[in-house]
Design a protein around this motif. Structure first.
Motif, PDB file in Angstrom:
ATOM      1  N   VAL A 394       0.927  -1.686  -0.047  1.00 45.04           N
ATOM      2  CA  VAL A 394       0.130  -0.132   0.277  1.00 45.04           C
ATOM      3  C   VAL A 394       1.063   1.052   0.304  1.00 45.04           C
ATOM      4  N   VAL A 395       0.644   2.287  -0.820  1.00 49.61           N
ATOM      5  CA  VAL A 395       0.969   3.148  -1.040  1.00 49.61           C
ATOM      6  C   VAL A 395       0.608   4.584  -0.302  1.00 49.61           C
ATOM      7  N   LEU A 396       0.265   4.844   1.033  1.00 47.63           N
ATOM      8  CA  LEU A 396      -0.462   6.148   1.536  1.00 47.63           C
ATOM      9  C   LEU A 396       0.477   7.465   1.036  1.00 47.63           C
ATOM     10  N   LEU A 397      -0.290   8.554   0.675  1.00 51.48           N
ATOM     11  CA  LEU A 397       0.073   9.981  -0.308  1.00 51.48           C
ATOM     12  C   LEU A 397      -0.664  11.106   0.806  1.00 51.48           C
ATOM     13  N   ASP A 398      -0.282  11.767   0.706  1.00 51.47           N
ATOM     14  CA  ASP A 398      -0.623  13.216   1.386  1.00 51.47           C
ATOM     15  C   ASP A 398      -0.331  14.398   0.241  1.00 51.47           C
ATOM     16  N   ILE A 399      -1.117  15.459   0.656  1.00 48.86           N
ATOM     17  CA  ILE A 399      -0.686  16.321  -0.276  1.00 48.86           C
ATOM     18  C   ILE A 399       0.356  17.251   0.816  1.00 48.86           C
ATOM     19  N   ASP A 400       1.037  17.793   0.178  1.00 45.12           N
ATOM     20  CA  ASP A 400       1.438  19.458   1.261  1.00 45.12           C
ATOM     21  C   ASP A 400       0.944  19.749   1.358  1.00 45.12           C
ATOM     22  N   HIS A 401       0.962  20.982   2.466  1.00 52.84           N
ATOM     23  CA  HIS A 401       0.697  22.285   2.777  1.00 52.84           C
ATOM     24  C   HIS A 401      -0.754  21.844   2.253  1.00 52.84           C
ATOM     25  N   PHE A 402      -1.573  21.305   2.106  1.00 54.59           N
ATOM     26  CA  PHE A 402      -3.139  21.185   1.806  1.00 54.59           C
ATOM     27  C   PHE A 402      -4.059  22.884   2.418  1.00 54.59           C
ATOM     28  N   LYS A 403      -3.405  23.039   3.650  1.00 54.66           N
ATOM     29  CA  LYS A 403      -4.123  23.280   4.117  1.00 54.66           C
ATOM     30  C   LYS A 403      -4.077  25.041   3.706  1.00 54.66           C
ATOM     31  N   GLY A 404      -2.551  25.095   3.810  1.00 49.42           N
ATOM     32  CA  GLY A 404      -2.095  27.002   2.971  1.00 49.42           C
ATOM     33  C   GLY A 404      -3.344  27.073   1.584  1.00 49.42           C
ATOM     34  N   VAL A 405      -3.103  26.017   0.680  1.00 51.50           N
ATOM     35  CA  VAL A 405      -3.896  25.904  -0.454  1.00 51.50           C
ATOM     36  C   VAL A 405      -5.484  26.876  -0.252  1.00 51.50           C
ATOM     37  N   ASN A 406      -6.254  26.497   0.841  1.00 50.70           N
ATOM     38  CA  ASN A 406      -7.451  26.571   1.299  1.00 50.70           C
ATOM     39  C   ASN A 406      -7.288  27.677   1.821  1.00 50.70           C
ATOM     40  N   ASP A 407      -6.697  28.292   2.401  1.00 46.76           N
ATOM     41  CA  ASP A 407      -6.731  29.261   3.451  1.00 46.76           C
ATOM     42  C   ASP A 407      -6.331  30.215   1.753  1.00 46.76           C
ATOM     43  N   ALA A 472      -4.222  24.945 -12.486  1.00 45.41           N
ATOM     44  CA  ALA A 472      -4.446  26.038 -12.793  1.00 45.41           C
ATOM     45  C   ALA A 472      -5.788  26.901 -11.554  1.00 45.41           C
ATOM     46  N   VAL A 473      -5.414  27.625 -10.253  1.00 45.20           N
ATOM     47  CA  VAL A 473      -6.784  28.188 -10.021  1.00 45.20           C
ATOM     48  C   VAL A 473      -6.347  30.121  -9.247  1.00 45.20           C
ATOM     49  N   ASN A 474      -7.217  30.001  -9.468  1.00 41.87           N
ATOM     50  CA  ASN A 474      -7.909  31.652 -10.074  1.00 41.87           C
ATOM     51  C   ASN A 474      -6.835  32.267 -10.565  1.00 41.87           C
ATOM     52  N   GLY A 475      -7.012  31.442 -12.072  1.00 43.43           N
ATOM     53  CA  GLY A 475      -5.602  32.300 -12.960  1.00 43.43           C
ATOM     54  C   GLY A 475      -4.615  32.222 -13.115  1.00 43.43           C
ATOM     55  N   GLU A 476      -3.750  31.677 -11.903  1.00 37.81           N
ATOM     56  CA  GLU A 476      -2.766  31.132 -11.353  1.00 37.81           C
ATOM     57  C   GLU A 476      -2.206  29.788 -11.319  1.00 37.81           C
ATOM     58  N   ARG A 477      -1.079  29.455 -11.384  1.00 33.03           N
ATOM     59  CA  ARG A 477      -0.201  27.857 -11.602  1.00 33.03           C
ATOM     60  C   ARG A 477      -0.031  27.730  -9.522  1.00 33.03           C
ATOM     61  N   VAL A 478      -0.784  27.362  -9.320  1.00 30.35           N
ATOM     62  CA  VAL A 478      -0.123  26.246  -7.955  1.00 30.35           C
ATOM     63  C   VAL A 478       0.806  25.203  -8.007  1.00 30.35           C
ATOM     64  N   ALA A 479       1.522  24.612  -7.942  1.00 34.25           N
ATOM     65  CA  ALA A 479       2.302  23.824  -8.047  1.00 34.25           C
ATOM     66  C   ALA A 479       2.200  22.934  -6.230  1.00 34.25           C
ATOM     67  N   VAL A 480       2.130  21.443  -6.532  1.00 32.23           N
ATOM     68  CA  VAL A 480       1.306  20.159  -5.789  1.00 32.23           C
ATOM     69  C   VAL A 480       2.630  19.666  -5.344  1.00 32.23           C
ATOM     70  N   THR A 481       2.967  18.871  -4.173  1.00 32.18           N
ATOM     71  CA  THR A 481       3.958  18.493  -3.668  1.00 32.18           C
ATOM     72  C   THR A 481       3.541  17.426  -2.413  1.00 32.18           C
ATOM     73  N   VAL A 482       3.302  16.046  -3.058  1.00 32.09           N
ATOM     74  CA  VAL A 482       2.877  15.087  -1.699  1.00 32.09           C
ATOM     75  C   VAL A 482       4.387  14.168  -1.378  1.00 32.09           C
ATOM     76  N   SER A 483       3.700  13.484  -0.064  1.00 33.48           N
ATOM     77  CA  SER A 483       5.040  13.257   0.574  1.00 33.48           C
ATOM     78  C   SER A 483       4.509  11.797   0.593  1.00 33.48           C
ATOM     79  N   LEU A 484       4.215  10.425   1.096  1.00 35.42           N
ATOM     80  CA  LEU A 484       4.462   8.931   0.675  1.00 35.42           C
ATOM     81  C   LEU A 484       4.564   8.233   1.435  1.00 35.42           C
ATOM     82  N   GLY A 485       3.971   7.123   2.538  1.00 32.11           N
ATOM     83  CA  GLY A 485       4.473   6.477   2.236  1.00 32.11           C
ATOM     84  C   GLY A 485       4.482   4.989   1.885  1.00 32.11           C
TER      85      GLY A 485
END
Length: 537
Positions: A394-407, A472-485
């Motif tokens: 199993v590969v468990l994956l979490d989006i890094d700093h996801f709360k910051g994207v929401n905020d 693409a978010v609100n006309g901007e390009r948002v980089a997304v990284t993930v951490s995996l276990g």
């Protein structure tokens, strides 16, 4: 006229009345047969007619004129019973309706009333009535109604009996001939007498000939078994049966056919009998009939009706073909019902397929995450249960700093990021592998038959792909990284919970190590080493 001749005439009339009564007794004993009851009543009417006319000639009290008028008690009833006899003989089982009863009995009923009350106003015998010594040849207006009513019924009876005689054969034709002879002879003489063409002016020969009528009927009862052999074989069975019946001679000409068959015959032909079958039934398919003759029942469409046709060869004692009997049964309703049943079955199959599809969709929706379209934890549990005892990772994956994207960008932007990551995971999952939304911004991928090290290599590829993909978010390009276990069975534990716990700990280590990386959970110490450590303590 001298007294001796008058007495001889009265004796003849009395004998006629007695024979009529004797014949009525025979007919009444067979009253269950069609026509027996009206024949009995007819003979009784004739007996009244002849007996009262005999009393007239004997000048019995209260007088000759009284008995001459009294003959009309039998005169007006006889035509009614003739028609009822004809009707029951040719159309057995058909009831007489109220309107027909009223038409038949109106004239006799009024006449009997006038006779009982002495013909008030001379409606029956008064006015222009002409009475010679021994006959009534004219009278008032009602007399003409009586004459027209009687001859109309007699003519109609003769017509119907003649048609029946023409259509039937054998003993049934002879029976119809007996009735025609017995009924027509005296009424023909009566008609000639009314026209004034009487060979013996002093005598009314009509009641005298009723002796012949009674004798003919008696002969029919005893010799031809007139009511023991009622015309059921041809009329009741063949003529009234719902199946079409056609009899053909060896050259294909129509010898006989019943009413059901006539409905399909060419209406332009006055009489189909003796005509070629192909002319009588122009829509007949000769090939179909030949198939039915050699291979059994065959269906034929004729005038919009589906007919099941049977053809039977008619052979004599030496086995030589004497023609064919074609019998068909209208199975249109049955075929239409079968077609409707097939349509209903097809519609039911479509409905069942639709229901099964809807159920599959509902089942799929119940194990899908509505936002990302990936499977949910409910489905994950079923997948892991199916892999119990097997090798998997199993590969468990979490989006890094996801709360910051929401905020920073809002929850709609966060949802877009979740959908983008889910789409990449689904795109890179191989057949048999399962990608699920584990909760919040966490995802899990189950890799059957894959060891943790290989799973980590696969996970690294996913990580790099996600990192290179900007959302693409609100006309901007948002980089997304993930951490995996990464963790796997059976190396990280004998049960599913331990594997998931190990993957979660590896994910935590990846986050603690700076995020945007993949970590494999360390293998647990052997159980024996753990036991020795516990003993030393």
């Amino acid at each position: 006229m001298n007294d001796a001749l008058a007495s001889s005439f009265a004796a003849w009339l009395t004998g006629s009345a007695l024979v009529a009564l004797l014949t009525a007794r025979f007919a009444w004993r067979r009253r269950q047969a069609p026509g027996a009851t009206p024949l009995t009543l007819l003979l009784l009417s004739l007996a009244v007619w002849t007996l009262t006319y005999a009393l007239h000639w004997l000048d019995a009290p209260p007088g000759a004129a009284f008995w001459l008028d009294a003959t009309f008690f039998g005169v007006v009833g006889a035509p009614v019973f003739v028609w009822l006899l004809t009707r029951e003989f040719t159309q057995p089982g058909r009831p007489v309706g109220p309107g027909e009863w009223a038409t038949l009995l109106a004239v006799p009923g009024v006449t009997w009333g006038l006779l009982l009350f002495g013909d008030p106003g001379g409606v029956l015998f008064g006015g222009e009535a002409v009475r010679d010594a021994h006959t009534r040849l004219a009278g008032g207006p009602w007399f003409r109604v009586v004459v027209l009513h009687g001859y109309a019924l007699m003519g109609l009876s003769a017509l119907v009996l003649g048609q029946f005689w023409w259509r039937t054969s054998g003993v049934y034709r002879r029976q119809a001939g007996v009735l025609l002879a017995g009924l027509c002879l005296p009424w023909l003489v009566n008609f000639v007498s009314v026209l004034g063409k009487r060979p013996f002016p002093d005598f009314d020969l009509t009641p005298m000939l009723f002796m012949a009528t009674a004798l003919i009927f008696l002969w029919g009862l005893l010799g031809f078994r007139l009511f023991d052999l009622v015309p059921v074989a041809r009329h009741l069975i063949v003529e009234q049966m719902g199946e079409g019946v056609v009899v053909l001679d060896p050259w294909g000409r129509v010898l006989d056919l019943n009413a059901s068959a006539r409905r399909f015959a060419d209406p332009a032909l006055a009489s189909p009998v003796g005509q070629a079958a192909a002319r009588v039934f122009p829509l007949w398919d000769a090939a179909t009939l030949a198939t039915a003759a050699h291979h059994g029942p065959t269906e034929l469409w004729l005038k919009g009706r589906c007919l099941e046709v049977r053809v039977t060869e008619l052979r004599d004692r030496r086995g030589r073909s004497q023609g064919q009997a074609v019998v068909w049964r209208d199975v249109t309703g049955q075929r239409e019902a079968e077609a409707a049943l097939r349509r209903a079955h097809q519609e039911l199959q479509v409905r069942l397929a639709q229901i099964e599809h809807l159920q599959a969709e509902l089942r799929e929706q119940s194990v899908r995450d509505p936002l990302t379209g990936l499977h949910n934890r409910r489905h994950l549990t079923a997948v892991l249960e199916a892999l119990r005892g097997e090798v998997f990772s199993v590969v468990l994956l979490d989006i890094d700093h996801f709360k910051g994207v929401n905020d920073r960008y809002g929850h709609a932007a966060g949802d877009a990021v979740l959908r983008a990551v889910a789409a990449l995971l689904a795109e890179h999952a191989r057949p048999g592998e399962t990608a699920c939304r584990y909760g919040g911004e966490e995802f899990i991928v189950v890799l059957p038959g894959v060891l943790p090290l290989e799973a980590c290599q696969r996970a690294e590829g996913w990580r790099r792909t996600i990192a290179a993909h900007e959302v693409a978010v609100n006309g901007e390009r948002v980089a997304v990284t993930v951490s995996l276990g990464v963790a796997g069975a059976p190396g990280h534990g004998p049960d599913l919970d331990r594997v998931l716990l190990a993957a979660d700990e590896a994910l935590y280590a990846a986050k603690a190590g700076g995020r945007n990386q993949c970590q494999v959970a360390p293998l647990p110490a052997p159980e024996s080493a753990s036991s020795e450590a516990s003993a030393l303590q």
